[in-house]
Design a protein around this motif. Structure first.
Motif: not given
Length: 282
Positions: A60-76
């Motif tokens: 998602e970081l590579l191909y999706n400029p609207d990816f919510k990184v903060v939410e991703f880090d929380h899930l990770r």
């Protein structure tokens, strides 16, 4: 557009296009490992895995400029905990992910971008993943084959002109008959077979009866040659015009048969010249 199908180790798998990218149904893929009822569980177990989340997040970081990184880090951070659960829908909603999607309807299921689907193949088995990639590549090579592209284009044209014909049937034949709503389809079938007989010499039912195995997955027009599809397209358009002119079915059949024979002769001769140019030399 009707989705494509490939078969991997006896498992039919649907492929659909979204935003000019191929998405593969991982619900179908999961059925290769267990019965249909367990497919959803396999996907749920896969997505809650830390390694899976790392892969999905990186994609998602590579191909999706609207990816919510903060939410991703929380899930990770939660991944790997016994209490951690995550569904495909939650992943999409919380992170605005685009690599996975859930489709409803006839071809419903969880779909993944081909990059992600290949990764999911590892959750089935390394062997399955390799066969998946091989079958997908075979499909792409077939799609890019010039002759196949020409056939597909003419098949599309045929289907488009069929809509013109059925519209003519609806507006010029059905209002003049006493068909009830439940048997209205008979008029459409009659017109389709009018052209089938003019071109192929048999009705769709006769072809199905003569080819029961082929008829399980295809129809008479699916086995037409490129030249026949071109003629079929012309016949459908011509038939629609004849219907509008209130020409009788008997007269239309005679006219369409003559057109089919003439165009078949012309295209056959043209094909001979193209493939055997030496025959033109004295």
């Amino acid at each position: 557009m009707t989705p494509a199908k490939i078969t991997v180790q006896n498992t039919p798998i649907t492929i659909t296009a979204k935003n000019n990218n191929d998405y593969i149904c991982i619900t179908d893929m999961a059925k290769a490992r267990n019965d249909d009822s367990r497919a959803a569980d396999i996907i749920k177990n896969w997505i809650r895995n830390r390694a899976t989340l790392e892969f999905l997040g990186t994609w998602e970081l590579l191909y999706n400029p609207d990816f919510k990184v903060v939410e991703f880090d929380h899930l990770r951070m939660q991944a790997g905990l016994p209490t951690f659960t995550l569904s495909i829908g939650e992943w999409i909603e919380k992170t605005n992910a685009i690599g996975l999607t859930v489709e409803r309807g006839r071809y419903g299921g969880t779909y993944a971008h081909k990059d992600i689907a290949f990764e999911f193949g590892s959750a089935i088995s390394p062997t399955f993943k390799l066969y998946l990639i091989k079958e997908y590549q075979r499909l792409k090579e077939q799609d890019n084959d010039p002759q196949q592209l020409e056939w597909n284009a003419k098949r599309f044209l045929t289907k488009t002109n069929y809509l013109i014909q059925t519209d003519a049937v609806k507006n010029y034949i059905i209002p003049q008959t006493n068909y009830t709503k439940t048997t209205e389809w008979l008029a459409y079938a009659d017109e389709a077979d009018l052209i089938n007989v003019a071109l192929f010499g048999c009705t769709a039912k006769q072809w199905r009866d003569a080819n029961p195995e082929l008829a399980k997955t295809a129809n008479i027009r699916d086995y037409a040659t490129i030249n026949e599809l071109a003629i079929l397209s012309n016949l459908q358009t011509h038939n629609a015009e004849l219907i509008k002119q209130n020409i009788s079915k008997e007269q239309r059949f005679t006219t369409l048969t003559e057109i089919a024979r003439y165009q078949t002769k012309v295209l056959t001769e043209a094909e001979k010249i193209r493939t055997n140019p030496q025959e033109l030399k004295p």
